[in-house]
Scaffold this motif. Structure first.
Motif, mmCIF file in Angstrom:
data_model
loop_
_atom_site.group_PDB
_atom_site.id
_atom_site.type_symbol
_atom_site.label_atom_id
_atom_site.label_comp_id
_atom_site.label_asym_id
_atom_site.label_seq_id
_atom_site.Cartn_x
_atom_site.Cartn_y
_atom_site.Cartn_z
ATOM 1 N N GLY A 9 2.350 3.364 -5.684
ATOM 2 C CA GLY A 9 2.753 1.956 -5.660
ATOM 3 C C GLY A 9 4.260 1.623 -6.353
ATOM 4 O O GLY A 9 4.903 0.914 -5.736
ATOM 5 N N ARG A 10 4.496 2.223 -7.440
ATOM 6 C CA ARG A 10 5.762 1.952 -7.982
ATOM 7 C C ARG A 10 6.893 2.775 -7.267
ATOM 8 O O ARG A 10 7.990 2.235 -7.148
ATOM 9 N N ASN A 42 1.382 -9.742 -0.660
ATOM 10 C CA ASN A 42 0.726 -10.980 -0.133
ATOM 11 C C ASN A 42 -0.833 -10.845 -0.235
ATOM 12 O O ASN A 42 -1.374 -9.890 -0.465
ATOM 13 N N GLU A 43 -1.152 -12.140 -0.170
ATOM 14 C CA GLU A 43 -2.831 -12.269 -0.693
ATOM 15 C C GLU A 43 -3.381 -11.658 0.589
ATOM 16 O O GLU A 43 -4.754 -11.349 0.427
ATOM 17 N N GLU A 44 -2.805 -11.823 1.668
ATOM 18 C CA GLU A 44 -3.668 -11.470 3.048
ATOM 19 C C GLU A 44 -3.719 -9.850 3.078
ATOM 20 O O GLU A 44 -4.650 -9.271 3.813
ATOM 21 N N LEU A 45 -3.082 -9.280 2.319
ATOM 22 C CA LEU A 45 -3.171 -7.633 2.243
ATOM 23 C C LEU A 45 -2.554 -7.081 3.581
ATOM 24 O O LEU A 45 -3.035 -6.037 3.949
ATOM 25 N N GLU A 90 0.083 0.240 3.841
ATOM 26 C CA GLU A 90 -0.844 -0.680 3.922
ATOM 27 C C GLU A 90 -1.881 -0.319 2.727
ATOM 28 O O GLU A 90 -1.835 0.670 2.228
ATOM 29 N N VAL A 91 -2.435 -1.487 2.512
ATOM 30 C CA VAL A 91 -3.786 -1.127 1.622
ATOM 31 C C VAL A 91 -4.953 -0.745 2.250
ATOM 32 O O VAL A 91 -5.560 -1.128 3.199
ATOM 33 N N GLY A 94 -6.509 1.477 -2.836
ATOM 34 C CA GLY A 94 -5.726 2.512 -2.026
ATOM 35 C C GLY A 94 -4.835 2.119 -1.396
ATOM 36 O O GLY A 94 -4.320 0.826 -0.825
ATOM 37 N N LEU A 95 -3.667 3.130 -1.151
ATOM 38 C CA LEU A 95 -2.682 2.679 -0.504
ATOM 39 C C LEU A 95 -2.315 3.942 0.590
ATOM 40 O O LEU A 95 -2.623 5.025 0.411
ATOM 41 N N ARG A 96 -1.819 3.554 1.884
ATOM 42 C CA ARG A 96 -1.511 4.483 2.832
ATOM 43 C C ARG A 96 -0.086 4.209 3.469
ATOM 44 O O ARG A 96 0.274 3.111 3.793
#
Length: 385
Positions: free
Chosen positions: A268-269, A312-315, A326-327, A339-341
Motif C-alpha cells: 500500500g505504501r 474512496n469509500e466505495e473501494l 484494486e481492493v 487485500g490489494l491487487r
C-alpha cells in the motif's frame, strides 16, 4: 489435590486500570502494547510469531496450556511476545505430542505473565478504549505503588512510530530448498517471517531464499528469482520507507510479488497509499474475510494493528505509478482493507496469514495463486524472447 501456590502479580494499563492476579511464567516486570487474541487454540504458534514483538497478548479463551508445548509447532526460534495474560492456566498438559508445559517455556525464556484475572473484562476494556501500553509486575511489593507503575508504563514507547522489523529479521540469508522438482526461485524478505510460510512454498516446488530486511534490490536480482515475497512482521508500516522503496524497485522490474500482513501494508505504501492504526486490531484465527472477486468468505488467521487507507469509500480501483490497483479482500467485521491487487503488474497481497499457523486453511490457495503468477510471467517472457 494441592493447587500450585503462585506469587501475586498485577497488570497495569496506561489509563490507570489495574487487574490483580497471580504470576504466570517468569517473575519480574515487562511492558508492551496490550492486545487480545481470540484464538481458542494455537497458543504456541502465537507466542513464537515475530509479529507479536513488543506486545503483551491477552488470550480471550479462558483455558490455556492444556495441550502443552511440542517441538514441531513453533514458528520461530524463540517466544516473541513481551508478556502473556491468561485467565485459567492448565494444571497439566494432556496431548500425545506434548514435551513440556507452556509455563516451562515461558519461564525458560524469561517471559513475564499473569493469570487468574478476568480476561473478558480486560478484553472489553481494550475494545472500548483501544490497544494501549501495559505492564505486568510480579515478585515485588505491589500494594502501594500503583501510581508509580502507571507512570513507568506511560514512559515506554508506543507502537505508533515504532520500526521493529529489523529487530526480528534474520541476520543472515538462508535457503529452504524446494521439495521434489524445483520449479521457481523466490526471494522472501524476512520482516518477521513464520516458519510455515517458506515450508508451504517449498511444498509447491519453490526454492525460497529467506533474506534479511536490509537486502538491496541488486542482490535480489543477482539470485535470478522468479518472484519476491514480503512477510508478516511487527511495527508501524509508516516507518518502513526502506522496505517500500525496495518494493517499488521490484514492481518497476515487473517481478511477480506476493505480500502478507506487513507486506500488504508495505505494498500500500509503495503505491502511495497511507496506513493507519486500528483501534484494537485483528488478532486470532476466526476473522471473516470476503474475496470480492469470487464472493467467497474465508475464515482467516490474523495479527495486525495497522491497515491500508483506501482513498474512496466505495473501494473502487485507483490509478497508481504502477498502473491500476484494486481492493481484492475486505474484513466482514469492519470493512477494513484485507487485500490489494495490481491490475497491470503481477503483484498482490493480503492482510492475513494464509500459512495458517495457527488457524484455518481457507486461504492456502493464495500460495497457488503466487505460483500461477510466476508461471504466467515466465510464459510471457518466453513469448517475448
Amino acid at each position: 489435590m494441592t493447587l500450585l501456590s503462585r506469587t501475586p502479580a498485577v497488570l497495569v494499563l496506561e489509563d490507570g486500570r489495574t487487574f490483580r492476579g497471580d504470576a504466570y511464567g517468569a517473575l519480574g516486570e515487562t511492558v508492551g502494547e496490550a492486545v487480545f487474541s481470540t484464538g481458542m487454540s494455537g497458543y504456541q504458534e502465537t507466542l513464537t510469531d515475530p509479529s507479536f514483538h513488543r506486545q503483551v497478548v491477552v488470550m480471550t479463551a479462558p483455558h490455556i496450556g492444556n495441550t502443552g508445548v511440542n517441538d514441531e509447532d513453533t514458528e520461530s526460534a524463540r517466544i516473541w511476545v513481551s508478556g502473556y495474560v491468561v485467565r485459567d492456566p492448565a494444571l497439566r498438559p494432556s496431548n500425545w505430542r506434548s514435551r513440556r508445559t507452556l509455563e516451562d517455556d515461558l519461564r525458560e525464556q524469561g517471559v513475564v505473565g499473569i493469570s487468574g484475572i478476568d480476561t473478558r473484562a480486560l478484553t472489553r476494556h481494550l475494545r472500548e478504549a483501544g490497544a494501549m501500553r501495559v505492564g505486568i509486575f510480579s515478585g515485588r511489593e505491589l500494594s502501594d505503588d500503583i501510581d508509580g507503575l502507571v507512570a513507568h508504563v506511560r514512559k515506554t514507547p508506543a507502537m505508533t512510530g515504532s520500526a521493529l522489523a529489523a529487530e526480528v529479521s534474520t541476520p543472515e540469508a538462508y535457503v529452504v530448498p524446494a521439495e521434489g522438482e524445483k520449479r521457481f526461485t523466490v526471494a522472501a524478505i524476512d520482516l518477521g517471517i513464520k516458519a510455515n510460510t517458506p515450508r508451504l512454498l517449498a511444498h509447491r516446488g519453490v526454492e525460497v531464499h529467506v533474506l534479511p530486511q536490509t537486502t538491496p534490490f541488486d542482490e535480489i536480482r543477482s539470485l535470478g528469482v522468479d518472484g519476491v515475497f514480503f512477510s508478516n512482521g511487527p511495527g508501524d508500516p509508516a516507518t518502513a520507507e526502506t522496505e517500500a522503496a525496495l518494493l517499488r524497485e521490484v514492481l518497476d522490474a515487473r517481478i511477480p510479488f506476493f505480500g502478507i500482513c506487513f507486506g500488504n501494508q508495505i505494498l500500500g505504501r509503495a503505491l502511495g497509499l497511507g496506513t493507519y492504526k486500528l483501534k484494537y486490531g485483528h488478532r486470532g484465527i476466526n476473522q471473516p474475510v470476503l474475496d470480492r472477486a469470487t464472493g467467497r468468505v474465508e475464515i482467516t488467521a490474523q495479527n495486525h494493528g495497522f491497515a491500508v487507507a483506501w482513498p474512496n469509500e466505495e473501494l473502487t480501483p485507483i490509478d497508481t505509478e504502477f498502473g491500476r490497483a484494486e481492493v481484492s479482500h475486505i474484513c466482514l467485521n469492519d470493512n477494513v482493507v484485507e487485500g490489494l491487487r495490481l491490475l497491470d503488474r503481477p503483484a498482490f497481497s493480503v492482510q492475513y496469514h494464509p500459512e495458517a499457523a495457527a488457524g484455518p486453511h481457507d486461504s492456502e490457495y493464495l500460495f497457488d495463486r503466487f505460483v500461477d503468477l510466476m508461471a504466467d510471467a515466465g510464459d510471457a517472457t518466453s513469448e517475448d524472447t
